[in-house]
Write an enzyme that holds these catalytic residues in place. Structure first.
Site, PDB file in Angstrom:
ATOM      1  N   SER A 154       4.657   1.389 -15.143  1.00 20.97           N
ATOM      2  CA  SER A 154       4.278   1.327 -13.721  1.00 20.97           C
ATOM      3  C   SER A 154       2.783   1.060 -13.639  1.00 20.97           C
ATOM      4  CB  SER A 154       4.582   2.677 -13.061  1.00 20.97           C
ATOM      5  OG  SER A 154       3.886   2.792 -11.823  1.00 20.97           O
ATOM      6  N   TYR A 167       4.899  11.991 -12.123  1.00 21.13           N
ATOM      7  CA  TYR A 167       5.259  10.583 -12.350  1.00 21.13           C
ATOM      8  C   TYR A 167       4.116   9.843 -13.059  1.00 21.13           C
ATOM      9  CZ  TYR A 167       6.959   5.867 -11.249  1.00 21.13           C
ATOM     10  OH  TYR A 167       7.399   4.568 -11.323  1.00 21.13           O
TER      11      TYR A 167
HETATM   12  C1  BGC Z   1       6.683   3.643  -7.920  1.00 17.98           C
HETATM   13  C2  BGC Z   1       6.899   3.188  -6.499  1.00 17.98           C
HETATM   14  C3  BGC Z   1       5.587   2.730  -5.896  1.00 17.98           C
HETATM   15  C4  BGC Z   1       4.840   1.782  -6.819  1.00 17.98           C
HETATM   16  C5  BGC Z   1       3.457   1.432  -6.318  1.00 17.98           C
HETATM   17  C6  BGC Z   1       6.008   2.555  -8.694  1.00 17.98           C
HETATM   18  O1  BGC Z   1       5.865   2.904 -10.032  1.00 17.98           O
HETATM   19  O2  BGC Z   1       7.932   3.974  -8.516  1.00 17.98           O
HETATM   20  O3  BGC Z   1       7.425   4.238  -5.739  1.00 17.98           O
HETATM   21  O4  BGC Z   1       5.832   2.086  -4.647  1.00 17.98           O
HETATM   22  O5  BGC Z   1       4.738   2.317  -8.107  1.00 17.98           O
HETATM   23  O6  BGC Z   1       2.716   2.561  -5.946  1.00 17.98           O
END
Ligand code: BGC
Length: 267
Positions: A154, A167
């Site tokens: 991410s 996260y």
């Molecule tokens: C998340 C999303 C988010 C995006 C940008 C991703 O890794 O799972 O929820 O919209 O990052 O912030």
């Protein structure tokens, strides 16, 4: 070039492939010529639907239920995939989840669930992929690499994310897991890489998009929310010999989200 991009004759496992980025990735791998094992944990119907779309492209597909944060589930995922599709050349570790909370309200359960799937799941899938690639051996007629392992990370492996500490920590961990693994096994011609998606329209951020799409768009210089296929196509390319010299790298696919767009100011 088109030959290099082809995944014909190769087999892939995609975890968390019944929806979102995983489903799109499974389809793009199939479009490039691969047979695909569609891992799911929730909805079997959704996974079957993805498999049906892969078969409609003329490729072989199998659905496999497994919780990738559980060691023996991961082993049987690979066993079932290999039994159906033969030796596996490409593994995409995509399954992940978010459980958002302000730090003072974040429960140990929320913390553990996210780390277990996003980070420990990546470890278990990555470890099994390396073991199976070694057992398979080189297949020079299908790929220059012994195996390709791609993590779905991410932008939050780099961009801190208040109210999402579990996260962001899981994705930051995944980054060094990916690089350390890449460094360890590159000499065996196993290519380990990652993609770092920005805001892609999937279930994971449906609420965020409903509540605040305008706010999200302000963080995306390119001016649109991404589509799952934007990521799937990039993963298919990384898996192909067209990207054969890409090792230990993260491809950010985020419409420019990681460019610190606030610094653009008013020109
Ligand atoms: C998340 C999303 C988010 C995006 C940008 C991703 O890794 O799972 O929820 O919209 O990052 O912030």
């Amino acid at each position: 070039m088109s030959d290099l991009i082809s995944l014909a004759g190769q087999s892939a496992i995609v975890t968390g492939a019944s929806s979102g980025i995983g489903a799109a990735t499974a389809l793009e791998l199939a479009r490039a010529g691969a047979d695909v094992a569609v891992n799911f944990h929730g909805s079997e119907d959704a996974a079957e639907d993805v498999a049906a779309r892969i078969r409609a492209l003329g490729r072989n597909a199998v659905t496999v239920k497994a919780n990738v944060s559980v060691e023996h589930d991961v082993v049987s995922l690979f066993d079932t995939a290999e039994a159906a599709l033969g030796p596996i050349d490409i593994v995409v570790s995509n399954a992940g989840l978010q459980k958002d909370a302000a730090i003072a309200d974040m429960t140990i359960e929320d913390w553990n669930a996210v780390i277990a799937l996003n980070l420990t799941g990546g470890f278990l899938v990555g470890r099994e992929a390396v073991r199976r690639f070694r057992k398979k051996g080189m297949r020079p007629n299908v790929s220059r690499a012994l195996g390709k392992l791609i993590f779905d990370s991410s932008v939050h492996q780099r961009i801190p994310w208040a109210f999402h500490a579990n996260y962001a920590a899981s994705k930051g961990g995944l980054h060094l897991l990916m690089q350390s693994l890449a460094q360890e096994v590159a000499c065996e011609r196993i290519r380990v890489n990652a993609v770092a998606p920005g805001a892609i329209a999937t279930k994971i951020n449906a609420e965020e998009r409903d509540d605040n799409e305008e706010g999200m768009l302000k963080l995306i210089p390119y001016g649109r929310i991404g589509e799952a296929a934007d990521i799937g196509r990039a993963v298919a390319w990384i898996a192909s010999d067209a990207a054969d010299y890409m090792v230990g790298e993260t491809l950010f696919i985020d419409g420019g989200m990681s460019l610190y767009p606030e610094f653009r100011g008013n020109g």
